[in-house]
Scaffold this motif. Structure first.
Motif, PDB file in Angstrom:
ATOM      1  N   ALA A 133       0.827   3.942  -3.212  1.00  5.78           N
ATOM      2  CA  ALA A 133       0.508   5.478  -2.986  1.00  5.78           C
ATOM      3  C   ALA A 133       1.840   6.114  -3.406  1.00  5.78           C
ATOM      4  N   LEU A 165      -2.505   6.759   4.948  1.00  2.00           N
ATOM      5  CA  LEU A 165      -2.593   5.779   3.490  1.00  2.00           C
ATOM      6  C   LEU A 165      -4.145   5.874   3.223  1.00  2.00           C
ATOM      7  N   THR A 201      -6.535   3.907   4.468  1.00  2.60           N
ATOM      8  CA  THR A 201      -6.899   2.512   4.414  1.00  2.60           C
ATOM      9  C   THR A 201      -8.070   2.082   5.182  1.00  2.60           C
ATOM     10  N   ILE A 227      -0.681   5.123  10.421  1.00  5.03           N
ATOM     11  CA  ILE A 227      -0.503   4.566   9.108  1.00  5.03           C
ATOM     12  C   ILE A 227      -1.993   4.495   8.297  1.00  5.03           C
ATOM     13  N   LEU A 271       0.963  -1.215  -0.118  1.00 12.14           N
ATOM     14  CA  LEU A 271       0.068   0.070  -0.065  1.00 12.14           C
ATOM     15  C   LEU A 271       0.802   1.188  -0.133  1.00 12.14           C
ATOM     16  N   ARG A 272       2.103   1.272   0.730  1.00 11.90           N
ATOM     17  CA  ARG A 272       2.775   2.347   0.529  1.00 11.90           C
ATOM     18  C   ARG A 272       3.516   2.685  -0.837  1.00 11.90           C
ATOM     19  N   LEU A 315       7.132   8.009   3.944  1.00  9.43           N
ATOM     20  CA  LEU A 315       5.889   7.712   4.816  1.00  9.43           C
ATOM     21  C   LEU A 315       6.169   7.884   6.241  1.00  9.43           C
TER      22      LEU A 315
END
Length: 276
Positions: free
Chosen positions: A28, A68, A70, A64, A24-25, A35
């Protein structure tokens, strides 16, 4: 240098967490340092978590998720990750404890895990945990989240008086621990009784034990030895231990008198002017 160690997401909850964080990092378009800057940590820490070398905290997971976007994914996952850090033999009990509607426990050596402060837990776990101490402490603190649920289990604890006087972690840690126990006097679902030294022989002489009761499942009895735990639904064992626990409750001080004793020990033994 960026750590690109390959992970098998199915190997463990920690590996899955790390692989998903990396995926997911990267989706992005952020590097580890980028991050890290967003969530107020180092890029190195991001890399260690992505490669399952470091266990994430709940606070880290919440940050996080926010960074992100999420939708709480990592916050939900971190509970499983932290629970997986518990000793393998203890994990079945922790899973049942989290589902119980009623927990009755007698503790002869130390404060029950759900009621320990972080520093007290660190002192207890530090006796034999050196390389994984932080992970074990985080896992123990995670267990305590069940007491902060909208509908927490009823928790009834009988502590041997010796637990109050056994100095674990030093006077400051013990004072804070006893003070923390007193805060539960305001919680309607937590009841703490102290079994006085004066009772002599009693049904808990064979050691600490716990009985778990559920809304829709059979009761369970749990006890542990040095490096193993015993969990059973044997009806005869449950009956005998339940009767034994009722006797312990009858022998112990009332919750109100127990709170007064805890406060007295806290001041006399661990207060500013106490003699070590």
């Amino acid at each position: 240098m960026v750590n690109i160690r390959s992970l098998d997401p199915s190997a463990s909850p920690l590996d899955y967490y790390g692989s998903e964080l990396r995926r997911l990092r990267e989706a992005a378009g952020l590097g580890q340092s980028q991050l890290g800057g967003v969530v107020f940590c180092t890029g190195s820490l991001i890399g260690q978590i992505e490669t399952a070398k470091k266990v994430p905290t709940r606070d880290f997971s919440e940050r996080i998720d926010a960074a992100l976007m999420t939708g709480g994914f990592f916050t939900r996952l971190v509970g499983l990750v932290l629970r997986s850090q518990l000793p393998t033999w203890f994990q079945p009990y922790a899973e049942m404890e989290a589902k119980a509607a009623y927990i009755s426990t007698y503790q002869s050596q130390m404060v029950y895990g759900l009621l320990q402060t972080e520093q007290y837990a660190r002192a207890v776990l530090g006796v034999e945990q050196d390389d994984r101490l932080e992970e074990m402490v985080a896992a123990r603190m995670e267990r305590q989240r069940i007491l902060r649920r909208d509908h927490p289990p009823v928790l009834w604890v009988v502590l041997d008086e010796a637990v109050l006087r056994r100095e674990i972690g030093g006077r400051r840690v013990m004072r804070a621990q006893l003070d923390y126990l007193l805060t539960f006097a305001r919680e309607p679902w937590v009841h703490i009784q102290v079994l006085p030294d004066s009772v002599g022989e009693h049904p808990g002489l064979l050691g600490s034990f716990t009985v778990l009761r559920f809304d829709d499942a059979p009761d369970l009895f749990y006890c542990e030895s040095y490096d193993d735990g015993h969990l059973t639904a044997n009806s005869q064992v449950i009956r005998e231990r339940s009767v034994g626990y009722a006797r312990l409750q009858a022998m112990a001080h009332s919750p109100e008198d127990s709170a007064a004793l805890i406060a007295r020990v806290m001041e006399e033994r661990y207060g500013p002017g106490a003699v070590a």
